[in-house]
Scaffold this motif. Structure first.
Motif, short mmCIF file in Angstrom:
data_model
loop_
_atom_site.label_atom_id
_atom_site.label_comp_id
_atom_site.label_asym_id
_atom_site.label_seq_id
_atom_site.Cartn_x
_atom_site.Cartn_y
_atom_site.Cartn_z
N PHE A 6 -18.51 31.47 72.08
CA PHE A 6 -17.33 32.32 72.14
C PHE A 6 -17.67 33.80 72.32
O PHE A 6 -16.92 34.55 72.94
CB PHE A 6 -16.49 32.13 70.88
N LEU A 7 -18.84 34.23 71.80
CA LEU A 7 -19.21 35.64 71.94
C LEU A 7 -19.46 36.02 73.39
O LEU A 7 -19.32 37.18 73.77
CB LEU A 7 -20.46 35.94 71.10
N ALA A 8 -19.81 35.05 74.24
CA ALA A 8 -20.05 35.33 75.66
C ALA A 8 -18.76 35.33 76.47
O ALA A 8 -18.71 35.85 77.58
CB ALA A 8 -21.02 34.30 76.24
N GLY A 9 -17.70 34.73 75.92
CA GLY A 9 -16.43 34.65 76.64
C GLY A 9 -15.58 33.53 76.07
O GLY A 9 -15.87 32.97 75.01
N VAL A 10 -14.50 33.21 76.77
CA VAL A 10 -13.64 32.10 76.37
C VAL A 10 -14.40 30.81 76.68
O VAL A 10 -14.58 30.45 77.84
CB VAL A 10 -12.29 32.14 77.12
N ASP A 11 -14.87 30.13 75.66
CA ASP A 11 -15.80 29.01 75.80
C ASP A 11 -15.06 27.69 75.68
O ASP A 11 -14.63 27.30 74.59
CB ASP A 11 -16.89 29.13 74.74
N LEU A 12 -14.94 26.97 76.80
CA LEU A 12 -14.31 25.65 76.81
C LEU A 12 -15.31 24.57 77.23
O LEU A 12 -14.91 23.53 77.77
CB LEU A 12 -13.11 25.65 77.76
N TRP A 13 -16.58 24.81 76.99
CA TRP A 13 -17.59 23.81 77.36
C TRP A 13 -17.34 22.45 76.71
O TRP A 13 -17.48 21.41 77.37
CB TRP A 13 -18.99 24.30 77.04
N PRO A 14 -16.97 22.38 75.42
CA PRO A 14 -16.69 21.06 74.84
C PRO A 14 -15.57 20.33 75.58
O PRO A 14 -15.63 19.10 75.75
CB PRO A 14 -16.31 21.38 73.39
N THR A 15 -14.56 21.07 76.02
CA THR A 15 -13.47 20.47 76.78
C THR A 15 -13.98 19.96 78.12
O THR A 15 -13.71 18.82 78.52
CB THR A 15 -12.35 21.49 77.00
N TYR A 16 -14.74 20.80 78.83
CA TYR A 16 -15.25 20.41 80.14
C TYR A 16 -16.14 19.17 80.04
O TYR A 16 -16.08 18.27 80.89
CB TYR A 16 -16.03 21.58 80.75
#
Length: 336
Positions: A243-253
């Motif tokens: 999240f510190l790098a940006g809006v993190d949706l990797w788990p969703t992807y």
């Protein structure tokens, strides 16, 4: 354009009551192939007119105006603007347009029993925010989405890109004295989307403006959305550990199982090249096509962009991802 969209709407339920959601519809509603399109953060469903018309002979195409945009209702309770609401509205519209027709009567009923109904395929095309909504729906259990196209958006949206977009969106609540002023504004704020013809710019302008009683114009976008997003507005989003790098949706992807195509503006600051490379290796191992000379986000009105969409949607079969990802495809810019 030879075919005109059907302008439709329905009532969807949010946290504080019902609200009207508008959408455009193209092609045969009984087609076994439904293509569902959702636009970017400040845009509207009519951005898909050119693409939808090109698909209408083969598909039923539905393009939604997300709440507070286009012809959809501006919500009286501004805190309702959230991904949770957008997902609910999209799911309600999907249910509406995929509902079976009324049962036939008489002889038609007798003969219809012997005719098997073809399985309906649902594909999703999402630009920017519309792609995030598509990712969230595609990642859900028993998702009906068969193929997913993400237009210049990925599972990690860098903070600098979001800050740049927010600065560019200042003045969204301003009044314009003429459509010419609206067009000048849109040509500046949407310059990174790529070139358009004069006719296309006129259509984009007309579909992006609301005429007021005094003859002035405002954009078809509730400016309160910006204010609310600055203070939150991400209800329904499950963030990852980056999240510190940006809006993190990797788990969703990584939960997505359907074949996925990513279209990227080669100069995009919202979908970075490194993120696109990672998307080829993780989750559904997306295919990546880049368009040179374009930033965030391709209009999907150019012939080469439409061809990329059609090739993916109408492929008879899509092979399982290879053990090693292929390189990103690059498409040179063709001036409008």
């Amino acid at each position: 354009m030879s075919e005109k969209p059907r302008l439709c709407s329905f009532q969807s339920l949010g946290p504080n009551g019902f609200h009207e959601v508008a959408y455009t519809e193209w092609g045969d509603p009984q087609s076994p192939h439904l293509v569902f399109c959702v636009h970017g953060y400040t845009r509207n469903s009519r951005d898909f007119d050119v693409l939808a018309e090109s698909l209408a002979e083969e598909c039923h195409v539905v393009c939604m105006d997300v709440a507070g945009r286009g012809r959809s209702e501006w919500l009286p309770k501004k805190s309702d603007y959230s991904f949770s609401l957008y997902l609910t509205d999209a799911a309600a519209l999907l249910a509406r347009v995929t509902a079976p027709p009324p049962p036939p009567s008489g002889l038609r009923r007798v003969f219809s029993r012997t005719q098997p109904k073809p399985k309906r395929h649902i594909d999703w095309i999402g630009t920017s925010m519309g792609g995030l909504i598509g990712m969230m729906l595609a990642a859900r259990r028993n998702s009906p989405i068969r193929r997913l196209i993400l237009n210049d958006v990925g599972p990690l949206v860098p903070w600098p890109a979001l800050m740049r977009m927010k600065k560019a969106q200042t003045g969204l609540g301003r009044s314009f004295s003429s459509l010419e002023e609206v067009e000048f504004h849109l040509r500046e704020t949407c310059a990174s989307f790529g070139p358009l013809t004069e006719s296309q710019w006129r259509n984009v302008t007309t579909n992006s403006a609301i005429e007021q009683r005094n003859g002035s114009y405002i954009l078809a976008f509730d400016p309160a959305i910006i204010t609310h997003m600055r203070s939150g507005g991400v209800t329904g989003v499950a963030f990852g550990s980056e999240f510190l790098a940006g809006v993190d949706l990797w788990p969703t992807y990584e939960a997505i199982r359907c074949p996925t195509l990513v279209l990227r503006g080669a100069e995009s600051d919202l979908l970075l090249g490194k993120i696109a490379d990672d998307m080829m290796r993780r989750g559904p191992r997306a295919k990546i096509i880049e368009f040179e000379g374009i930033g965030h986000a391709p209009w999907l009105m150019a012939d080469d962009q439409i061809a990329a969409v059609r090739d993916f949607l109408f492929a008879s079969a899509i092979r399982a991802p290879a053990a090693e990802p292929v390189r990103r495809e690059k498409v040179a810019l063709h001036p409008a």
